[in-house]
Structure formats: structure tokens, C-alpha cells
Motif scaffolding. Structure first.
Motif, PDB file in Angstrom:
ATOM      1  N   HIS A 368      14.156  -8.053   9.431  1.00  0.00           N
ATOM      2  CA  HIS A 368      13.136  -8.589   8.518  1.00  0.00           C
ATOM      3  C   HIS A 368      11.919  -9.103   9.281  1.00  0.00           C
ATOM      4  O   HIS A 368      10.836  -9.203   8.709  1.00  0.00           O
ATOM      5  CB  HIS A 368      13.732  -9.707   7.661  1.00  0.00           C
ATOM      6  N   ALA A 369      12.101  -9.423  10.557  1.00  0.00           N
ATOM      7  CA  ALA A 369      10.966  -9.866  11.371  1.00  0.00           C
ATOM      8  C   ALA A 369      10.288  -8.709  12.086  1.00  0.00           C
ATOM      9  O   ALA A 369       9.344  -8.914  12.839  1.00  0.00           O
ATOM     10  CB  ALA A 369      11.440 -10.900  12.393  1.00  0.00           C
ATOM     11  N   ASN A 370      10.749  -7.511  11.823  1.00  0.00           N
ATOM     12  CA  ASN A 370      10.121  -6.299  12.349  1.00  0.00           C
ATOM     13  C   ASN A 370      10.101  -5.303  11.184  1.00  0.00           C
ATOM     14  O   ASN A 370      10.774  -4.278  11.188  1.00  0.00           O
ATOM     15  CB  ASN A 370      10.915  -5.762  13.544  1.00  0.00           C
ATOM     16  N   GLY A 371       9.323  -5.680  10.163  1.00  0.00           N
ATOM     17  CA  GLY A 371       9.426  -5.058   8.858  1.00  0.00           C
ATOM     18  C   GLY A 371       9.236  -3.559   8.825  1.00  0.00           C
ATOM     19  O   GLY A 371       9.736  -2.889   7.916  1.00  0.00           O
ATOM     20  N   GLY A 372       8.517  -3.025   9.795  1.00  0.00           N
ATOM     21  CA  GLY A 372       8.338  -1.586   9.820  1.00  0.00           C
ATOM     22  C   GLY A 372       9.644  -0.828   9.918  1.00  0.00           C
ATOM     23  O   GLY A 372       9.731   0.339   9.502  1.00  0.00           O
ATOM     24  N   LEU A 373      10.675  -1.477  10.450  1.00  0.00           N
ATOM     25  CA  LEU A 373      11.987  -0.829  10.532  1.00  0.00           C
ATOM     26  C   LEU A 373      12.592  -0.620   9.146  1.00  0.00           C
ATOM     27  O   LEU A 373      13.441   0.261   8.956  1.00  0.00           O
ATOM     28  CB  LEU A 373      12.942  -1.675  11.373  1.00  0.00           C
ATOM     29  N   LEU A 374      12.182  -1.449   8.185  1.00  0.00           N
ATOM     30  CA  LEU A 374      12.735  -1.391   6.831  1.00  0.00           C
ATOM     31  C   LEU A 374      11.831  -0.655   5.851  1.00  0.00           C
ATOM     32  O   LEU A 374      12.223  -0.403   4.711  1.00  0.00           O
ATOM     33  CB  LEU A 374      12.968  -2.818   6.307  1.00  0.00           C
ATOM     34  N   LEU A 375      10.640  -0.307   6.296  1.00  0.00           N
ATOM     35  CA  LEU A 375       9.618   0.239   5.403  1.00  0.00           C
ATOM     36  C   LEU A 375       9.989   1.631   4.919  1.00  0.00           C
ATOM     37  O   LEU A 375      10.420   2.484   5.700  1.00  0.00           O
ATOM     38  CB  LEU A 375       8.276   0.284   6.142  1.00  0.00           C
ATOM     39  N   ARG A 376       9.792   1.871   3.615  1.00  0.00           N
ATOM     40  CA  ARG A 376       9.961   3.193   3.025  1.00  0.00           C
ATOM     41  C   ARG A 376       8.616   3.693   2.519  1.00  0.00           C
ATOM     42  O   ARG A 376       7.745   2.902   2.166  1.00  0.00           O
ATOM     43  CB  ARG A 376      10.963   3.136   1.860  1.00  0.00           C
ATOM     44  N   GLU A 377       8.472   4.997   2.467  1.00  0.00           N
ATOM     45  CA  GLU A 377       7.247   5.571   1.928  1.00  0.00           C
ATOM     46  C   GLU A 377       7.081   5.153   0.470  1.00  0.00           C
ATOM     47  O   GLU A 377       8.039   5.162  -0.302  1.00  0.00           O
ATOM     48  CB  GLU A 377       7.290   7.106   2.020  1.00  0.00           C
ATOM     49  N   LEU A 378       5.872   4.809   0.103  1.00  0.00           N
ATOM     50  CA  LEU A 378       5.599   4.428  -1.273  1.00  0.00           C
ATOM     51  C   LEU A 378       5.538   5.687  -2.141  1.00  0.00           C
ATOM     52  O   LEU A 378       4.884   6.671  -1.772  1.00  0.00           O
ATOM     53  CB  LEU A 378       4.263   3.684  -1.328  1.00  0.00           C
ATOM     54  N   PRO A 379       6.217   5.705  -3.285  1.00  0.00           N
ATOM     55  CA  PRO A 379       6.193   6.901  -4.145  1.00  0.00           C
ATOM     56  C   PRO A 379       4.871   6.993  -4.922  1.00  0.00           C
ATOM     57  O   PRO A 379       4.766   6.518  -6.051  1.00  0.00           O
ATOM     58  CB  PRO A 379       7.386   6.674  -5.083  1.00  0.00           C
ATOM     59  N   LEU A 380       3.887   7.598  -4.303  1.00  0.00           N
ATOM     60  CA  LEU A 380       2.565   7.709  -4.922  1.00  0.00           C
ATOM     61  C   LEU A 380       2.480   8.986  -5.751  1.00  0.00           C
ATOM     62  O   LEU A 380       2.837  10.067  -5.277  1.00  0.00           O
ATOM     63  CB  LEU A 380       1.481   7.703  -3.841  1.00  0.00           C
ATOM     64  N   MET A 407      -3.136   4.443 -12.345  1.00  0.00           N
ATOM     65  CA  MET A 407      -2.346   4.911 -11.205  1.00  0.00           C
ATOM     66  C   MET A 407      -1.392   3.809 -10.722  1.00  0.00           C
ATOM     67  O   MET A 407      -0.204   4.061 -10.448  1.00  0.00           O
ATOM     68  CB  MET A 407      -3.282   5.332 -10.075  1.00  0.00           C
ATOM     69  N   LEU A 408      -1.885   2.583 -10.629  1.00  0.00           N
ATOM     70  CA  LEU A 408      -1.048   1.487 -10.147  1.00  0.00           C
ATOM     71  C   LEU A 408       0.102   1.202 -11.103  1.00  0.00           C
ATOM     72  O   LEU A 408       1.181   0.781 -10.675  1.00  0.00           O
ATOM     73  CB  LEU A 408      -1.900   0.232  -9.935  1.00  0.00           C
ATOM     74  N   GLU A 409      -0.121   1.427 -12.398  1.00  0.00           N
ATOM     75  CA  GLU A 409       0.978   1.277 -13.354  1.00  0.00           C
ATOM     76  C   GLU A 409       2.134   2.193 -12.986  1.00  0.00           C
ATOM     77  O   GLU A 409       3.304   1.782 -12.985  1.00  0.00           O
ATOM     78  CB  GLU A 409       0.490   1.601 -14.767  1.00  0.00           C
ATOM     79  N   ASP A 410       1.820   3.432 -12.652  1.00  0.00           N
ATOM     80  CA  ASP A 410       2.883   4.374 -12.311  1.00  0.00           C
ATOM     81  C   ASP A 410       3.528   4.045 -10.964  1.00  0.00           C
ATOM     82  O   ASP A 410       4.732   4.287 -10.767  1.00  0.00           O
ATOM     83  CB  ASP A 410       2.337   5.804 -12.314  1.00  0.00           C
ATOM     84  N   VAL A 411       2.730   3.513 -10.021  1.00  0.00           N
ATOM     85  CA  VAL A 411       3.319   3.071  -8.750  1.00  0.00           C
ATOM     86  C   VAL A 411       4.292   1.918  -9.011  1.00  0.00           C
ATOM     87  O   VAL A 411       5.415   1.887  -8.480  1.00  0.00           O
ATOM     88  CB  VAL A 411       2.228   2.644  -7.756  1.00  0.00           C
ATOM     89  N   MET A 412       3.877   0.985  -9.862  1.00  0.00           N
ATOM     90  CA  MET A 412       4.748  -0.137 -10.202  1.00  0.00           C
ATOM     91  C   MET A 412       6.014   0.359 -10.905  1.00  0.00           C
ATOM     92  O   MET A 412       7.127  -0.103 -10.623  1.00  0.00           O
ATOM     93  CB  MET A 412       3.987  -1.119 -11.094  1.00  0.00           C
ATOM     94  N   ARG A 413       5.849   1.325 -11.788  1.00  0.00           N
ATOM     95  CA  ARG A 413       7.005   1.855 -12.514  1.00  0.00           C
ATOM     96  C   ARG A 413       7.952   2.605 -11.559  1.00  0.00           C
ATOM     97  O   ARG A 413       9.181   2.491 -11.664  1.00  0.00           O
ATOM     98  CB  ARG A 413       6.527   2.781 -13.628  1.00  0.00           C
ATOM     99  N   ARG A 578      -1.122   4.686   1.618  1.00  0.00           N
ATOM    100  CA  ARG A 578      -0.275   5.466   2.525  1.00  0.00           C
ATOM    101  C   ARG A 578      -0.404   5.006   3.978  1.00  0.00           C
ATOM    102  O   ARG A 578       0.428   5.354   4.815  1.00  0.00           O
ATOM    103  CB  ARG A 578      -0.645   6.947   2.452  1.00  0.00           C
ATOM    104  N   SER A 579      -1.428   4.253   4.300  1.00  0.00           N
ATOM    105  CA  SER A 579      -1.754   3.967   5.698  1.00  0.00           C
ATOM    106  C   SER A 579      -0.864   2.864   6.272  1.00  0.00           C
ATOM    107  O   SER A 579      -0.184   2.136   5.545  1.00  0.00           O
ATOM    108  CB  SER A 579      -3.227   3.584   5.830  1.00  0.00           C
ATOM    109  N   ARG A 580      -0.902   2.723   7.572  1.00  0.00           N
ATOM    110  CA  ARG A 580      -0.083   1.744   8.295  1.00  0.00           C
ATOM    111  C   ARG A 580      -0.947   0.963   9.283  1.00  0.00           C
ATOM    112  O   ARG A 580      -1.835   1.518   9.934  1.00  0.00           O
ATOM    113  CB  ARG A 580       1.036   2.450   9.081  1.00  0.00           C
ATOM    114  N   ASP A 581      -0.640  -0.320   9.412  1.00  0.00           N
ATOM    115  CA  ASP A 581      -1.209  -1.186  10.449  1.00  0.00           C
ATOM    116  C   ASP A 581      -2.730  -1.349  10.352  1.00  0.00           C
ATOM    117  O   ASP A 581      -3.393  -1.545  11.375  1.00  0.00           O
ATOM    118  CB  ASP A 581      -0.847  -0.657  11.842  1.00  0.00           C
TER     119      ASP A 581
END
Length: 793
Positions: A368-380, A407-413, A578-581
Motif C-alpha cells: 500500500h506504500a508502493n501503490g503502483g504495485l497494486l494499480l490496475r488499468e482503468l476501464p475507459l 464519460m465519467l459516469e461510465d467510468v464510475m459505473r 491513462r497516464s502515470r506519474d
């Protein structure tokens, strides 16, 4: 009701007390060693001046209290098999947290050269606050950290952000009493009104009252205990007190407090998750009162130190030059009895490690202190679903942020079950036209409700609180622990978090150089209700300067986008999510705006970052006489209106229209990864033709970004000049000389030969500005030719 754990019966057995105290003494020894020593780490020979660092830097005062917390967290994590994270709020607490992670082995796993033996201990000591070493804060380099603690005030909001949607996680947050005086920290106490006991984890605040800041007493430490209890109960907490300076008694009290707090947390979560309880719970908070600089020198040079502000940094400051200070330092270090704590090779003995958890349960090893290890791709979702049709440029209007809201509604859903996306903002989701998200998730809320309330949801993932600091802290904690999010805010008021975003950018910059830190989702800002359409709210709501602030920061970590219409906003938002960092700043209007580009055109244009809109110009494949450039939705409209006027009044003039979405494209390639080469820049803007640039923000930013370019002397920028009031939309651009008529006048003034040939046209433009001035004061609306304008090119 507060509970005093000081007078209760013993919780720890004699053996438990012995091993906990051994761990705590070892951590204290390591903390002192980091501040002072560069060799002779185990005191195998008498301490000499050359064993001591030439520059003594660091903060001892908070370290023994932090070490106590680390020790006791180890105990409960191991005993209860807890999934835990700790946020270390007190500034400059680095020596303690580094000590704890070295003892448990996570530091050596991260940095194999810092071995758990005498040689590694020597390297551990020397590197602290030393050139080429590690900072004195709980910095990105520190395993187990998501919070630096250099700038105070953000620990508790970070803790709550980490706990959101992490139902099995316990986040302990140590709050220094100096930090507790800050506005951001004071507001973040209200985060417990948003914490869902069903889907979120728990936050256990530990308010560490050691009494002093750098040179002054702290407010909360000087309150009568009854008044402090009333304050904490008013915030929705039940306080548990741990007070004292006798280590054995404090260990017992701390163990009781930790057990009581965790039992209550478990009961709260069980009631909500199994019994369906809906009443907002009172969460525990531990109030820890121990002396500042506890176990350090009681007196130095005849002045009291332990328990006073004098222990804040380096209690013995002249060790190399003052024999008395050197003797005191050696006595201080030996008071921890290092020969009992480390074996002949310098490794911690089994008693020291008896309380330490194993594997990922260690505080320095938690993913949890290295969150990128837990990160999943966002379903866009595919953007075509939301794209507005554009048969021809400027024929229709849409509210860009409303389109984005769909668009954000569908991301939230799409993240309903996985719960790893949050939208945060200060009471402005609907105002910013993003209210479509409420169809997929309501607004998080655990406090009371009334019949008139709308969209409040105990399990919601839209978060609104009228504290930009808290919104920022929540989202940072959420991202740093491996999730995704978006912060929408009025453009003028995002400045409130200027300092917070500074710290996050610095964090990102450092972590990019640490191969063990996995990339995290970018911090995304949507700035809307912007300067050019705050005509109704007036001057106080008009400030586009956040972009300037961001572009001063590390180029590798910051991106700024100004999409001119709905489809370009969709493309930019898709890219940012989609971007990182990165820190991505997207500035887009919520008012009806002309649609200029199809979705396919928008994608290409946004990927390019800046480009010629040949349909808007009149250069017809030849060399332009003038370039009209624009960045931002309102400046784009004014440039196209000016291009239309030039087409009508000066048809022989070759006009090129350039739109810039990615503002960093103006920078040289060597100064920003998105910057253009000189060849690209000259091809777009020409090296020697006048460029009239209509920019969304302060005009001098464009000059600063482009000052090295060949044609800079031909660049003339119009933008916001800090002139505003409550007025009509078009009057805002007129007042700041960004309007279409002024832009035409600029062209006439700067294209060689036009001043004489087009004098009559210039006069008509000036007359139009005068007519505007009279019209709005008579009718209260913009001129019909402005209000009803549409692109006719």
C-alpha cells in the motif's frame, strides 16, 4: 466518552514488555546514530570527534515518540495479522522511520548495500542528511512511506485517502502537535464524516503531544485535557489517553490504548458490515503525551533540554569541538545499552525483533506504500460513445464538461465492483456540469440527512467538501495507494492547494529515480468555471495563474492542456486518465462552446499538441503574412472571429490560424519532453512573421516559454491582465484586450504596410469596441453581432 489508559491494569507480560522496550531502545539508538555518527556505529571504541559528522542535521525531538508508535504497531500487526499502513506526520521524522524499517529488514531489501550488520549500520548512519544520502524527512526514499512530512498539515487527509476503498486496511496517522495547528489538518478531522465502515478501511489518528514546535509551545498541548477531549469529541472521535515519561508505564498504557482502539474499530466495522448499522460511528483517537526529546540529554550547558523546545533538532550541537558535548553524546548513546540490542556483528538480536511482523505485513514492506504495485488499468470506454457530431466547424455548441461528465459516469459505473476511481471537488460537481456521475455513484456522506438532500450516499465515491486542501489530500492518498481519480475545481480557487501540489510533484520527481517505486496513476485536475466565464461572480473568481505555477515545476512530471472544445476535452481526459506519474492540469469551460473538431480530428490534434487549422486561415498553401495563434476555448473563439473579420475586410491578407492544446509544446525540446524543436516551431509559427497569440491566462507565460525562439521578437501575446469585474462575457475579453476587434487591430499594427492600407478597417474595429461599451451599459447584454456570432468561414 474518553478513556484514560494510564491507570488500568497491565496488558503486557514481563517478556512482552522486555522485548518491546528492546525494540524501542534499538530504534532510539539508531535514530541518534543517524543524526550524529559517520563511523564507530556500535561504540566498539571510545567516541572521538572524527566519528561525528562535520555538519549535524536532523530532528531528535519527535523521534522517540515515533519510535514508540512503530514498536507498538509492530506488536499489534503481528498479534492480529493486520494489514496496516502508517502515515508519519511530524516534520523531519525520518530517523525514526528509517530506523524501524532497518530493524525489520525492509530497508535492506530495498537497499541491499545497507546491510543489517555493523557495516550496514555505519552506511545507514553516514547517509542521513549527508551529501549524496537521504533526507531528514520520511521521504520517497523511505520504505513504507507515502507522506514526506516536510510540509506540515496533510497527514490526516492522506491517511483517509489511503483508507478509502481499502476495507481491510488500518491506516495509523501520527499527527504532530505543531502540525495540528495548520488549517489543512484542522479541516481534515472532518474526513470521518465521509468514511464508509462497509467499503473503506479505518483511520486511527495518534495525536502526539510532545509540547513544542521549533521554539514555541503548541496550542493543543497547552489545552486542559478536558477541553482537548471536548474538541476531539466534537470532531467525532473518542479519545484514549497515553501519558508519561516512565518507559515501562508508557509501554503498558500504549499497548492498552492500541488494543482498545483496534477492538473498537473491529466492532464498528462488524456492526456496519454484518449487522447493517447505519449510525455514524465515533472512531477512536489516541492522545499520546510524551516528552519532546524523550530519553535524550536532560540538560546541556546548564539549560534544560529534554521535554523542551531545545530538543527539537540537535540537542548537542558542538560535539566535535566541545569535549563535554562529546562525553554527553557517548553517554546518551550508551544509555540505550547497544551491547544488549545488537550482536557482535551488529545485527539486531532476537529480542529486538520479537515484535516485528513478517513479509508484507511489515510497515516498510506493505504494498500500500508502493501503490503502483497494486494499480490496475482503468476501464475507459471508447470515446466515440460521447463524441459530439461535427459536420462542419463552429456549427453547433456543447458544454464540454457536461460531455465529459457522461464519460465519467461510465467510468464510475465500470468501477462499481472494483471501487478504484474517485471524483473529488469542493462542492462543485454539479456546478462544473459533471452531475451525470450521480447516476453511477452518489456523494459520500456519513452525517445526518434531510428530505431535501440529493445524491447523498453512504457508499458513494463522489467526494465533496468545501476544503480544497482536504480534497487534494484525499486524492493524493488514494493515488499513492494504487487507485485512480480526478479533482474538479473552480480555476481561481485551485491556488489554495499550490503548496500541496508542489510537494506531490517533488514526490513524483524523486520516485521516478527510484527503480523500486512502481508508477502510480497521475494526479488529474479539471479546472473549469474559468476566468473568462466568471463574469457573473466577478473579480474575486478570476485567476488563471495555476498553470504558471505548475509549469515552474519539474518538466518531467507536469503537463498542461487547454482543449478548445468538447471532443478535444474527451481526448485529453482519456489521455490523462491513462497516464502515470504526472500532474495533469486540464483547463476547460463549462459554458456552451463551439464544436470545432470531429473526434478523429481531435485525437490527431491533441496528439500533435499544436497545429494549423487550415480551414480557418486564408494562406491557401502559401506563406502567411500573419499567424493568429490561440490556446484555450474563449481565446480560440476570439481568434476565429478575428480571422473571419480579416477574411471579410482584408481578403488579400494570408492568415494562418494555429491552435495550441498542450502548452508545453511552446518550450524548447531540451527543456520539456513535449517541447518542439526549433525546426518544428519555426515551421508552425514562422521565424519572421508577426504572431498574434490569444492565450487563456497571463500573457507573459507565453513569452517566458518561447523567449528563446527565433521569432520571439515578432510574438505579441494577449491574455488576462488582472482586469475583471461583474460584467458580460464579451466585456471580460474587451477589458483585457483579448477580443476579436483588438486582435484585428493588432494584425494591422504589426503586419508591415497594413497600418496605412488598412487604416479604415482599424477604425471600424475601434468603433465596434466603443459601440460595445455603450451597448452593455444600456442593455446589460453583449452586442447582437457578438452574442449571435457563429463561424461562417
Amino acid at each position: 466518552m474518553s478513556v484514560d489508559t494510564r491507570q488500568a491494569s497491565a496488558t503486557l507480560t514481563d517478556d512482552e514488555l522486555r522485548t518491546l522496550d528492546a525494540h524501542w531502545r534499538a530504534a532510539n539508538y539508531l535514530a541518534v546514530g543517524q543524526i550524529y555518527l559517520m563511523s564507530n556505529p556500535l561504540l566498539t571504541e571510545p567516541l572521538r570527534p572524527e566519528h561525528v559528522k562535520p555538519r549535524l542535521l536532523g530532528h531528535w525531538g519527535t523521534s522517540p515518540g515515533l519510535n514508540l508508535v512503530y514498536t507498538h504497531l509492530n506488536r499489534v500487526i503481528r498479534a492480529r495479522d493486520l494489514d496496516a499502513l502508517c502515515i508519519w506526520g511530524p516534520g523531519h521524522g525520518g530517523p525514526a522511520v528509517v530506523a524501524g524499517s532497518w530493524l525489520e529488514g525492509s530497508y535492506t531489501e530495498t537497499y541491499p548495500d545497507i546491510t543489517r550488520d555493523a557495516a550496514g549500520m555505519a552506511r545507514l548512519f553516514k547517509q542521513f542528511s549527508f551529501p549524496g544520502g537521504v533526507p531528514s524527512h520520511v521521504a520517497p526514499e523511505t520504505p513504507g512511506s507515502i507522506h514526506e512530512g516536510g510540509e506540515l498539515g496533510y497527514s490526516l487527509s492522506h491517511a483517509y485517502g489511503a483508507a478509502l476503498d481499502n476495507p481491510d486496511l488500518v491506516v495509523t496517522c501520527v499527527i504532530g502537535d505543531g502540525e495540528a495547528e495548520t488549517g489543512p489538518l484542522a479541516a481534515s478531522w472532518h474526513s470521518n464524516k465521509f468514511l464508509d465502515p462497509v467499503h473503506d478501511g479505518a483511520v486511527l489518528p495518534i495525536l502526539h503531544l510532545n509540547g513544542y514546535k521549533i521554539a514555541n509551545p503548541t496550542v493543543l498541548a497547552r489545552l486542559p485535557e478536558s477541553e482537548l477531549d471536548e474538541l476531539l469529541r466534537g470532531y467525532g472521535h473518542d479519545p484514549l489517553h497515553v501519558t508519561g515519561d516512565d518507559p515501562a508505564a508508557v509501554h503498558q498504557a500504549m499497548a492498552r490504548a492500541m488494543d482498545t482502539a483496534l477492538d473498537r474499530i473491529a466492532a464498528i466495522q462488524r456492526a456496519a458490515r454484518e449487522d447493517g448499522a447505519t449510525e455514524r460511528p465515533r472512531w477512536p483517537v489516541i492522545v499520546l503525551r510524551t516528552p519532546k526529546g524523550w530519553t535524550g540529554p536532560a540538560e546541556v550547558d546548564g539549560l534544560p533540554v529534554e521535554g523542551t523546545w531545545r530538543s527539537h533538532q540537535v540537542p548537542l550541537s558542538a560535539v566535535r569541538d566541545n569535549p563535554d558535548h562529546l562525553r554527553q553524546l557517548e553517554a546518551w548513546l550508551r544509555s540505550y545499552r547497544p551491547e544488549e540490542l545488537f550482536d557482535e556483528y551488529g545485527s539486531p538480536v532476537p529480542a529486538v525483533l520479537a515484535c516485528v511482523p513478517e513479509g508484507d505485513r511489515r510497515l516498510g514492506a506493505t504494498p500500500h506504500a508502493n501503490g503502483g504495485l497494486l494499480l490496475r488499468e482503468l476501464p475507459l470506454p471508447p470515446l466515440e460513445k460521447y463524441a459530439v457530431p461535427v459536420d462542419k466547424p463552429g456549427a453547433t455548441l456543447h458544454e464540454p464538461t457536461r460531455v465529459l461528465g457522461d464519460m465519467l459516469e461510465d467510468v464510475m459505473r465500470a468501477t462499481t465492483d472494483r471501487r478504484d476511481f474517485r471524483l473529488v471537488g469542493p462542492d462543485e460537481t454539479a456546478s462544473n456540469r459533471l452531475q451525470a456521475v450521480y447516476a453511477a455513484s452518489g456523494k459520500a456522506w456519513q452525517a445526518g440527512t434531510l428530505d431535501v438532500d440529493e445524491h447523498l450516499d453512504r457508499h458513494g465515491r463522489v467526494m465533496e467538501i468545501l476544503s480544497e486542501h482536504t480534497c487534494q489530500g484525499w486524492l493524493e492518498g488514494y493515488l499513492l495507494t494504487g487507485r485512480h481519480g480526478l479533482f474538479s475545481c473552480y480555476e481561481a480557487f485551485v491556488h489554495i492547494v499550490d503548496s500541496m501540489v508542489n510537494q506531490h510533484i517533488k514526490w513524483l520527481r524523486v520516485t521516478r529515480r527510484l527503480p523500486w517505486r512502481a508508477p502510480i496513476a497521475s494526479l488529474n485536475y479539471l479546472l473549469t468555471s474559468h476566468v473568462w466565464r466568471q463574469d457573473h461572480n466577478g473579480f474575486s473568481h478570476q485567476d488563471p495563474g495555476f498553470v504558471d505555477h505548475i509549469l515552474n515545476k519539474s518538466p518531467e512530471a507536469v503537463r498542461v492542456y487547454l482543449p478548445p472544445d468538447a471532443n478535444t476535452l474527451l481526448s485529453v481526459a482519456d489521455h490523462a486518465l491513462r497516464s502515470r506519474d504526472y500532474v495533469n492540469v486540464v483547463v476547460a469551460g463549462k459554458q456552451p462552446c463551439f464544436d470545432w473538431l470531429t473526434m478523429d480530428e481531435a485525437r490527431v490534434h491533441c496528439a500533435r499538441g499544436a497545429g494549423i487549422w487550415d480551414w480557418a486561415g486564408t494562406e491557401n498553401g502559401g506563406e502567411p503574412d500573419v499567424v493568429l495563434a490561440c490556446a484555450g476555448d474563449v481565446p480560440t473563439q476570439e481568434v476565429l472571429a478575428a480571422a473571419g473579420l480579416l477574411r471579410r475586410h482584408l481578403p488579400q491578407l494570408a492568415v494562418r490560424v494555429v491552435n495550441v492544446v498542450d502548452i508545453a509544446r511552446l518550450m524548447p525540446q531540451g527543456e520539456h519532453p513535449h517541447g518542439m524543436t526549433d525546426f518544428e516551431y519555426d515551421g508552425l509559427f514562422t521565424p519572421d512573421k508577426p504572431v498574434i497569440f490569444a492565450y487563456h491566462g497571463y500573457p507573459w507565460l507565453i513569452h517566458r516559454l518561447a523567449y528563446r525562439r527565433t521569432g520571439h521578437q515578432h510574438l505579441h501575446v494577449r491574455g488576462y491582465k488582472e482586469i475583471g469585474t461583474t460584467t458580460t462575457p464579451f466585456d471580460m475579453v474587451v477589458r483585457n484586450d483579448l477580443d476579436r476587434y483588438r486582435l484585428v487591430m493588432d494584425v494591422i499594427d504589426r503586419v508591415p504596410g497594413l497600418a496605412v492600407r488598412a487604416a479604415a478597417v482599424r477604425q471600424r474595429m475601434e468603433d465596434a469596441r466603443l459601440r460595445h461599451h455603450d451597448w452593455i451599459r444600456t442593455h446589460g447584454t453583449d452586442l447582437p453581432e457578438v452574442a449571435d456570432w457563429a463561424w461562417g468561414g
